[in-house]
Design a protein around this motif. Structure first.
Motif, PDB file in Angstrom:
ATOM      1  N   VAL A 116       0.863  -1.186   0.000  1.00 12.29           N
ATOM      2  CA  VAL A 116       0.000   0.000   0.000  1.00 12.29           C
ATOM      3  C   VAL A 116       0.899   1.235   0.000  1.00 12.29           C
ATOM      4  O   VAL A 116       1.850   1.315   0.786  1.00 12.29           O
ATOM      5  CB  VAL A 116      -0.917   0.011   1.242  1.00 12.29           C
ATOM      6  CG1 VAL A 116      -1.746   1.296   1.284  1.00 12.29           C
ATOM      7  CG2 VAL A 116      -1.812  -1.206   1.249  1.00 12.29           C
ATOM      8  N   PRO A 117       0.681   2.205  -0.890  1.00 13.71           N
ATOM      9  CA  PRO A 117       1.517   3.422  -0.927  1.00 13.71           C
ATOM     10  C   PRO A 117       1.576   4.088   0.434  1.00 13.71           C
ATOM     11  O   PRO A 117       0.589   4.100   1.183  1.00 13.71           O
ATOM     12  CB  PRO A 117       0.796   4.306  -1.954  1.00 13.71           C
ATOM     13  CG  PRO A 117       0.081   3.340  -2.840  1.00 13.71           C
ATOM     14  CD  PRO A 117      -0.344   2.209  -1.952  1.00 13.71           C
ATOM     15  N   HIS A 118       2.738   4.655   0.768  1.00 11.88           N
ATOM     16  CA  HIS A 118       2.960   5.232   2.094  1.00 11.88           C
ATOM     17  C   HIS A 118       2.036   6.411   2.384  1.00 11.88           C
ATOM     18  O   HIS A 118       1.781   6.731   3.563  1.00 11.88           O
ATOM     19  CB  HIS A 118       4.417   5.664   2.245  1.00 11.88           C
ATOM     20  CG  HIS A 118       4.833   6.758   1.305  1.00 11.88           C
ATOM     21  ND1 HIS A 118       4.647   8.088   1.586  1.00 11.88           N
ATOM     22  CD2 HIS A 118       5.415   6.711   0.081  1.00 11.88           C
ATOM     23  CE1 HIS A 118       5.086   8.821   0.584  1.00 11.88           C
ATOM     24  NE2 HIS A 118       5.554   8.030  -0.346  1.00 11.88           N
ATOM     25  N   ALA A 177      -7.036  -0.388  -7.213  1.00 11.23           N
ATOM     26  CA  ALA A 177      -7.719  -0.889  -6.021  1.00 11.23           C
ATOM     27  C   ALA A 177      -8.817  -1.869  -6.414  1.00 11.23           C
ATOM     28  O   ALA A 177      -9.399  -1.774  -7.504  1.00 11.23           O
ATOM     29  CB  ALA A 177      -8.326   0.274  -5.228  1.00 11.23           C
ATOM     30  N   SER A 178      -9.061  -2.805  -5.521  1.00 11.74           N
ATOM     31  CA  SER A 178     -10.195  -3.732  -5.687  1.00 11.74           C
ATOM     32  C   SER A 178     -10.774  -4.002  -4.309  1.00 11.74           C
ATOM     33  O   SER A 178     -10.025  -4.109  -3.326  1.00 11.74           O
ATOM     34  CB  SER A 178      -9.741  -5.036  -6.356  1.00 11.74           C
ATOM     35  OG  SER A 178      -8.878  -5.762  -5.511  1.00 11.74           O
ATOM     36  N   HIS A 182      -8.021  -4.340  -1.488  1.00  8.80           N
ATOM     37  CA  HIS A 182      -6.623  -4.349  -1.917  1.00  8.80           C
ATOM     38  C   HIS A 182      -6.298  -3.033  -2.614  1.00  8.80           C
ATOM     39  O   HIS A 182      -7.069  -2.552  -3.449  1.00  8.80           O
ATOM     40  CB  HIS A 182      -6.359  -5.514  -2.877  1.00  8.80           C
ATOM     41  CG  HIS A 182      -6.756  -6.843  -2.315  1.00  8.80           C
ATOM     42  ND1 HIS A 182      -6.111  -7.421  -1.248  1.00  8.80           N
ATOM     43  CD2 HIS A 182      -7.760  -7.699  -2.655  1.00  8.80           C
ATOM     44  CE1 HIS A 182      -6.675  -8.589  -0.960  1.00  8.80           C
ATOM     45  NE2 HIS A 182      -7.692  -8.767  -1.801  1.00  8.80           N
ATOM     46  N   PHE A 183      -5.148  -2.477  -2.242  1.00  5.61           N
ATOM     47  CA  PHE A 183      -4.746  -1.167  -2.771  1.00  5.61           C
ATOM     48  C   PHE A 183      -3.253  -1.216  -3.056  1.00  5.61           C
ATOM     49  O   PHE A 183      -2.455  -1.538  -2.184  1.00  5.61           O
ATOM     50  CB  PHE A 183      -5.069  -0.082  -1.729  1.00  5.61           C
ATOM     51  CG  PHE A 183      -5.113   1.318  -2.277  1.00  5.61           C
ATOM     52  CD1 PHE A 183      -6.308   2.008  -2.372  1.00  5.61           C
ATOM     53  CD2 PHE A 183      -3.954   1.963  -2.691  1.00  5.61           C
ATOM     54  CE1 PHE A 183      -6.357   3.305  -2.870  1.00  5.61           C
ATOM     55  CE2 PHE A 183      -3.996   3.251  -3.190  1.00  5.61           C
ATOM     56  CZ  PHE A 183      -5.199   3.927  -3.280  1.00  5.61           C
ATOM     57  N   TRP A 184      -2.862  -0.914  -4.294  1.00  8.96           N
ATOM     58  CA  TRP A 184      -1.451  -0.958  -4.639  1.00  8.96           C
ATOM     59  C   TRP A 184      -1.140   0.092  -5.700  1.00  8.96           C
ATOM     60  O   TRP A 184      -2.035   0.653  -6.314  1.00  8.96           O
ATOM     61  CB  TRP A 184      -1.059  -2.352  -5.127  1.00  8.96           C
ATOM     62  CG  TRP A 184      -1.659  -2.772  -6.447  1.00  8.96           C
ATOM     63  CD1 TRP A 184      -1.073  -2.749  -7.682  1.00  8.96           C
ATOM     64  CD2 TRP A 184      -2.992  -3.296  -6.667  1.00  8.96           C
ATOM     65  NE1 TRP A 184      -1.918  -3.219  -8.641  1.00  8.96           N
ATOM     66  CE2 TRP A 184      -3.109  -3.576  -8.056  1.00  8.96           C
ATOM     67  CE3 TRP A 184      -4.077  -3.582  -5.835  1.00  8.96           C
ATOM     68  CZ2 TRP A 184      -4.268  -4.088  -8.611  1.00  8.96           C
ATOM     69  CZ3 TRP A 184      -5.234  -4.091  -6.388  1.00  8.96           C
ATOM     70  CH2 TRP A 184      -5.328  -4.343  -7.770  1.00  8.96           C
ATOM     71  N   SER A 185       0.139   0.345  -5.891  1.00  7.23           N
ATOM     72  CA  SER A 185       0.575   1.334  -6.878  1.00  7.23           C
ATOM     73  C   SER A 185       1.060   0.627  -8.138  1.00  7.23           C
ATOM     74  O   SER A 185       1.718  -0.414  -8.061  1.00  7.23           O
ATOM     75  CB  SER A 185       1.705   2.202  -6.306  1.00  7.23           C
ATOM     76  OG  SER A 185       2.129   3.148  -7.271  1.00  7.23           O
TER      77      SER A 185
END
Length: 276
Positions: free
Chosen positions: A193-195, A230-231, A219-222
């Motif tokens: 997850v982004p800071h 995100a999902s 779920h969250f990612w870059s």
């Protein structure tokens, strides 16, 4: 950018050769730095073209992470080279050896001229990458200015410990600038997850939307450090299709504010509120 790349490759190889000939750990350490610059310029040159390609059947999210791959490789090379430079310079600090200070002086002058030419060529570029690299080359000249100063001092004083001391300072400087991008790139590749995103707060904001009583599989990612994805699964006791779509749109707007360009929002009808 291609001209600057080949200039840096040729000169960094020359630095390794002359660093051994002049017995200078400072030049060898700066050679690591310049080779890292050449690598970053070359990879930026290649991956800048690839990263702009549209998504396809193999890379469904696009090719934007190729730029990150270049940063990861460059950082790894710089970190490894700096550690090796430290291992070589620290013993020399306590047992200094004579160096060819005249050769160091003229090589540093040539390096300063080359960096000025490279900075000028890159500053004429239009891309953000080229402008950042031009500033970086300008910053590199500080190391060569230090080598010029030390070579002049060594001409009058046999303070040969200055050479490994500068090597250690350059290695620490490189590590200081190389480790954070390496860790950041690793986090993106590991889909952390982004800071700057607080996932718990974001989840609570979604739960505060009228009609939403639970959120799961969030779920969250870059994708590349700039765009996010995100999902999530959202549970509601509302049955009307228009109301459900309104909830989905509210969530999508919240995600857009977090720089999410790809989102998957699954709505589950849960009238008995079995999921909490």
């Amino acid at each position: 950018m291609a001209i600057v790349f080949f200039m840096n490759v040729i000169f960094s190889i020359s630095e390794f050769v002359f660093g051994f000939l002049f017995n200078s750990t400072a030049i060898l350490t700066d050679a690591v730095h310049d080779f890292g610059d050449a690598l970053s310029i070359g990879l930026a040159w290649i991956f800048e073209k690839i990263s702009s390609k549209e998504p396809n059947s193999q890379y469904s999210f696009g090719h934007r992470r190729f730029s990150l791959l270049g940063a990861l490789i460059t950082s790894l090379v710089l970190i490894t080279g700096s550690i090796l430079a430290l291992l070589s310079a620290i013993p020399r600090l306590f047992n200094p050896e004579p160096v060819n200070y005249q050769g160091m002086f003229w090589l540093a002058i040539a390096a300063i001229i080359m960096n000025l030419v490279g900075t000028y060529l890159l500053s004429k570029g239009q891309s953000k990458n080229e402008k950042v690299l031009s500033l970086h080359l300008l910053e590199d000249m500080l190391g060569w200015v230090a080598i010029v100063i030390i070579s002049i001092v060594l001409h009058f004083r046999e303070w040969y410990f200055l050479d490994p001391l500068l090597s250690i300072l350059l290695a620490i400087f490189i590590l200081y600038h190389a480790v954070p991008p390496f860790l950041e790139s690793m986090n993106i590749f590991l889909e952390a997850v982004p800071h700057d995103v607080n996932l718990n707060e974001l989840k609570q904001t979604i739960l505060n939307i009228e009609g939403v009583h639970a959120v799961s599989h969030f779920h969250f990612w870059s994708i590349d450090g700039l765009e996010n994805a995100a999902s999530l699964t959202v549970y509601t006791d509302i049955e009307e299709a228009t109301s459900i779509e309104d909830i989905r749109e509210q969530i999508r707007l919240l995600l857009v504010n977090q720089h999410v360009s790809h989102s998957t929002i699954e709505m589950v009808y849960d009238p008995q509120k079995l999921v909490k």
